[in-house]
Design a protein around this motif. Structure first.
Motif, short mmCIF file in Angstrom:
data_model
loop_
_atom_site.label_atom_id
_atom_site.label_comp_id
_atom_site.label_asym_id
_atom_site.label_seq_id
_atom_site.Cartn_x
_atom_site.Cartn_y
_atom_site.Cartn_z
N PRO A 306 0.96 -1.30 0.04
CA PRO A 306 0.15 0.40 0.22
C PRO A 306 0.99 0.75 -0.06
O PRO A 306 1.82 1.07 0.54
N ILE A 307 -0.05 2.33 -0.65
CA ILE A 307 0.56 3.80 -0.49
C ILE A 307 0.56 4.60 0.65
O ILE A 307 -0.59 4.25 1.35
N THR A 308 1.73 4.70 1.42
CA THR A 308 1.77 5.39 2.76
C THR A 308 1.00 6.92 2.31
O THR A 308 -0.11 7.26 3.27
N ALA A 309 1.77 7.57 1.47
CA ALA A 309 1.55 9.51 1.18
C ALA A 309 1.44 9.49 0.04
O ALA A 309 2.87 9.37 -0.42
N GLU A 310 1.16 10.73 -0.07
CA GLU A 310 1.22 11.54 -1.34
C GLU A 310 2.54 12.37 -0.39
O GLU A 310 2.72 13.17 0.77
N LEU A 311 4.34 12.87 -1.15
CA LEU A 311 4.73 13.78 -0.68
C LEU A 311 4.51 14.79 -0.19
O LEU A 311 5.17 15.59 1.19
N GLY A 312 3.30 15.60 -1.18
CA GLY A 312 3.10 16.77 -0.45
C GLY A 312 2.96 17.18 0.72
O GLY A 312 2.78 17.92 1.10
N SER A 313 1.81 15.39 1.32
CA SER A 313 1.60 15.87 2.47
C SER A 313 2.51 15.58 3.59
O SER A 313 2.45 16.93 4.61
N VAL A 314 3.43 15.19 3.37
CA VAL A 314 4.98 14.88 4.29
C VAL A 314 5.13 16.61 3.78
O VAL A 314 5.55 16.99 5.16
N ILE A 315 6.01 17.47 2.89
CA ILE A 315 5.80 18.81 3.33
C ILE A 315 5.27 19.49 4.16
O ILE A 315 5.92 20.62 4.42
N LYS A 316 3.87 19.53 3.57
CA LYS A 316 2.88 20.43 4.39
C LYS A 316 2.72 19.64 6.42
O LYS A 316 2.75 20.80 6.48
N HIS A 317 2.96 18.68 5.96
CA HIS A 317 2.34 18.14 8.08
C HIS A 317 4.21 17.59 8.70
O HIS A 317 3.76 17.79 9.89
N GLY A 318 4.77 18.27 7.87
CA GLY A 318 6.35 17.32 8.79
C GLY A 318 5.51 15.72 9.37
O GLY A 318 6.64 15.81 10.11
N THR A 319 5.68 15.28 8.90
CA THR A 319 4.95 14.30 8.93
C THR A 319 6.38 13.54 8.54
O THR A 319 5.94 11.77 7.49
N TYR A 320 7.22 13.15 8.76
CA TYR A 320 8.33 12.15 8.36
C TYR A 320 8.80 11.02 8.54
O TYR A 320 8.56 10.65 10.04
N PRO A 321 9.58 9.98 7.71
CA PRO A 321 9.49 8.99 8.10
C PRO A 321 10.10 8.56 9.71
O PRO A 321 10.93 9.80 9.94
N ALA A 322 11.13 7.81 10.09
CA ALA A 322 11.75 7.44 11.44
C ALA A 322 12.29 6.97 10.40
O ALA A 322 12.99 6.70 9.54
#
Ligand SMILES: NC(=O)C1=CN([C@@H]2O[C@H](COP(=O)(O)OP(=O)(O)OC[C@H]3O[C@@H](n4cnc5c(N)ncnc54)[C@H](OP(=O)(O)O)[C@@H]3O)[C@@H](O)[C@H]2O)C=CC1
Ligand SMILES: O=C([O-])C1=[NH+]CCC1
Length: 358
Positions: A306-322
């Protein structure tokens, strides 16, 4: 009133003079953020209308025409002087890229690029075609910029806000065609690359790239380059892997990744499917990020995980991987990236006073 001279034409040579990393990275990051919000979600927020692109096969296998339309609304470009408007006024762009991918073009005599593109820009008032911009270099630059942005947010930001400037990395480039060559030089100029591993099916091309990089004025002298005999050799010990080929078979396997994890992969190429270059057992252990969920639904059918997220949402929300995560940025390429970069290039050309059609 219509402009009797329209559409203006900007050649590849003209466009090339105005491409630079701050301009392209900012425009690509704008598109990646905007695509997270589809039309009408929040007033005055950047948003994208980006219908699924079409693929038209030509006579032979490996010959395809893509039509890539996009409207990007309310986005801002701030790189004063290098494109965009210094006043930071929200802007909108209606565009369509026409791009062909003919994978045997480099074998022609003389060789031609596999990817050939033009970007059309339309008037927001009348819908008339205002500009035709050569889009082959823009396609290369914006794709590399997406990998740079993905690496910053999905790899470096695991280690803190300044890691992309401070942390030394080993980078593997699998495939030294047009994409691989620009990935290699851009990663070395934008990040602290202590070791660069190059692999190409035809090894002479990797050797040539190594020589060219070392002769480039300003090339980071702290970067050691190794030309590798297999993709596995290039991948071993690498922190960041960029794979950009037409291979229909996997080139990146889990057994070759660092056992402790902490690896980021930019999967750029598109053979028969967009995910053929990376083995299922890597997808099985990785967190997978995409440029656009909507495109993924139609183009990544059969993806092993499965896909975790769109890259843009990580940039917007700062939800960085471990820190220890294995991440994959599955780059398909988006029309909205082309629209924002073409707009920024046109702004830069016009603010330089250069006349179109020359
Ligand atoms: N994600 C995106 O936004 C974009 C993706 N792309 C994709 O990126 C990929 C590379 O494009 P580009 O660099 O322009 O193309 P090039 O033709 O310049 O380079 C292709 C590379 O793929 C290698 N290759 C081809 N077939 C195989 C194979 N079966 N096994 C291993 N290596 C192989 C070639 O090696 P050799 O030298 O030996 O022939 C060469 O290094 C393509 O799949 C293209 O569609 C392109 C633009 C945007
Ligand atoms: O986004 C793009 O321009 C392309 N993706 C694959 C081939 C061209």
């Amino acid at each position: 009133m219509s402009n009797p001279l329209a559409p203006f034409y900007y050649s590849e040579e003209t466009v090339r003079r105005f491409l630079n990393w701050p301009l392209v990275i900012e425009a690509v990051e704008s598109a990646l953020r905007a695509v997270v919000a589809m039309s009408g979600s929040t007033p005055n927020e950047p948003f994208v209308n980006q219908p699924v692109r079409s693929f038209t096969s030509s006579r032979e296998p490996g010959q395809v025409l893509l039509t890539m339309p996009a409207f990007v609304g309310n986005y801002k470009l701030t790189s004063a002087g290098s494109g965009g408007d210094a006043a930071n006024i929200p802007r909108s762009t209606l565009a369509c890229k026409l791009v062909t991918s003919f994978s045997s073009n480099p074998q022609r005599e003389p060789p031609l690029p596999s990817i050939n593109a033009n970007i059309l820009l339309f008037s927001l008032e009348t819908g008339e075609l205002t500009t035709i911009m050569a889009g082959t270099d823009i396609t290369t630059w914006r794709t590399v910029a997406a990998s740079l942005v993905a690496t910053k947010h999905l790899y470096f930001r695991r280690f803190g806000p300044r890691a992309e400037r401070e942390r030394e990395i080993t980078v593997a480039i699998i495939g030294c065609g047009v994409q691989g060559q620009m990935h290699a030089s851009a990663f070395c100029s934008q990040f602290k690359v202590k070791q660069l591993n190059l692999y190409n099916r035809t090894i002479a091309k990797a050797q040539r790239l190594s020589e060219q990089l070392q002769q480039t004025p300003g090339f980071a002298s702290q970067t050691k380059i190794t030309v590798c005999n297999s993709p596995g050799e290039a991948v071993q010990g690498s922190d960041v892997i960029c794979v950009a080929t037409y291979s229909k078979e996997p080139l990146v396997y889990a057994a070759d990744l660092r056992p402790a994890g902490c690896v980021h992969i930019n999967a750029v190429g598109a053979g028969e499917t967009h995910y053929s270059e990376v083995a299922d057992n890597v997808y099985g252990l990785a967190q997978i990020y995409v440029d656009s969920n909507a495109n993924a639904q139609s183009e990544l059918i059969g993806l092993a995980a499965p896909i975790t997220a769109e890259l843009g949402s990580v940039i917007k929300h700062g939800t960085y991987p471990a820190e220890s995560a294995v991440t994959i940025f599955q780059s398909m390429g988006m029309a909205s990236e082309d629209a924002c970069v073409a707009q920024a290039v046109q702004d830069a050309i016009l603010s330089s006073g250069r006349l179109p059609n020359v």
